[in-house]
Design an enzyme around this catalytic site. Structure first.
Site, mmCIF file in Angstrom:
data_model
loop_
_atom_site.group_PDB
_atom_site.id
_atom_site.type_symbol
_atom_site.label_atom_id
_atom_site.label_comp_id
_atom_site.label_asym_id
_atom_site.label_seq_id
_atom_site.Cartn_x
_atom_site.Cartn_y
_atom_site.Cartn_z
ATOM 1 N N CYS A 19 -41.620 -37.335 -3.502
ATOM 2 C CA CYS A 19 -41.040 -38.685 -3.445
ATOM 3 C C CYS A 19 -40.735 -39.079 -2.008
ATOM 4 O O CYS A 19 -40.879 -40.241 -1.617
ATOM 5 C CB CYS A 19 -39.748 -38.759 -4.263
ATOM 6 S SG CYS A 19 -39.939 -38.450 -6.028
ATOM 7 N N CYS B 220 -36.598 -34.727 -4.961
ATOM 8 C CA CYS B 220 -38.057 -34.666 -5.143
ATOM 9 C C CYS B 220 -38.772 -34.754 -3.798
ATOM 10 O O CYS B 220 -38.751 -35.800 -3.143
ATOM 11 C CB CYS B 220 -38.494 -35.796 -6.072
ATOM 12 S SG CYS B 220 -40.277 -36.079 -6.132
#
Length: 333
Positions: A94, A91
């Site tokens: 993230c 991600c």
């Protein structure tokens, strides 16, 4: 993202996690009692030595698994707010938000703890909290959980949410945090200097964080027009395009259509996008590989191209991408 009105009403049901943790704790206590009975005085001496050694340093950032969630999050939330960062290695947002939260955890010096939960390794927690996409940030205070925000966000807004969380924890629960004196932050090395970000790339990230998906797509394309090899821009573009495609989709309807028409490439593409956006990486890849196998012509090419686009979102070094790329090659050749 706007700071929430934190009612602390326990919007996430943690009863199942708590019950499992309590059962595990009781079993461990029983084993400890049996060991003390067998060890006699020798055991008491060991305990005394352990006490003399002093408490372990406080960790302000911890990796949490399903097995230790009750102990590391629920129990500790009685003395300090625990901020949960749901993340995954593949991600991109993230990787923007995670370092910021870690830095703020050290800066706030014990007013909250940061618990990092890898959704790929902890699907049960991911589902129990009802996470729709990552990064997603929750808080647990006095055993009660609530969502804080989803997606990467500007530092100032993250600070506002954390300040509100700390205030609510103190005023409503009397929880003021923990002391880190002499702990892991004592003598901590100064942070590395911040490297200025490319303004064009920063503008693209800001548009993505603000939910301006069309603006983010165009901004990332502008970066790539000047720097075609920019891996961060490639990742950002793939993420923005994915979010743009799933925006407004009726998930139940999409999944029903995909289940009823396994040979319908368009239905499978939509379902694969939802799979990946929800963190089900292997499901998304497997669905598209199977679609390539089932179809021909333009439909087959569309499925192949979409799979390559999703590889960009996850990252080419991810082992799931490596495995799916091999599966795709076997289907094609």
């Amino acid at each position: 993202m706007q700071p929430r009105n934190m009612s602390m009403s326990g919007v996430v049901d943690l009863a199942a996690v708590k019950a499992a943790g309590e059962a595990k704790q009781k079993a461990e206590e029983a084993r400890a009692r049996a060991a003390r009975q067998q060890g006699g005085a020798g055991g008491a001496g060991a305990e005394g030595a352990a006490g003399a050694a002093g408490a372990a340093p406080v960790s302000l950032v911890i990796d949490v698994e399903e097995a230790d969630f009750e102990q590391e999050v629920l129990q500790r939330s009685a003395e300090v707010p625990v901020v949960i960062d749901f993340w995954a290695e593949w991600c991109g947002p993230c990787k923007q938000l995670g370092p910021l939260l870690e830095r703020l955890a050290h800066e706030y010096a014990g007013r909250f703890l940061l618990a990092k939960i890898d959704v790929d390794r902890n699907q049960a927690l991911f589902q129990q909290f009802g996470v729709q996409g990552i990064p997603a940030v929750f808080a647990v205070v006095a055993g009660q959980a609530l969502p804080l925000f989803q997606g990467a966000a500007p530092e100032q807004q993250v600070r506002e949410v954390l300040d509100q969380l700390v205030q609510v924890a103190e005023q409503r629960f009397g929880i003021t945090g923990i002391s880190v004196e002499g702990g892991e932050d004592a003598g901590r090395a100064p942070a590395a200097p911040v490297v200025p970000e490319d303004p064009a790339l920063a503008a693209a990230h800001s548009a993505l964080d603000a939910g301006d998906l069309g603006g983010a797509v165009q901004a990332y394309r502008n970066v790539l027009a000047d720097d075609p090899a920019n891996t961060e821009a490639k990742l950002g573009l793939a993420q923005a395009e994915l979010l743009q495609r799933v925006q407004g989709l009726d998930a139940a309807r999409v999944r029903k259509e995909a289940a009823e028409a396994p040979a319908d490439a368009r239905a499978q593409l939509r379902a694969a996008d939802l799979d990946l956006a929800g963190g089900h990486v292997e499901d998304a890849f497997g669905r598209l590989v199977e679609t390539v196998r089932r179809t021909a012509g333009d439909d087959r090419e569309a499925a192949r191209v979409r799979l390559l686009e999703l590889f960009e979102v996850v990252g080419h070094e991810d082992p799931r991408v490596v495995a799916a790329r091999g599966a795709l090659a076997r289907v094609l050749f």
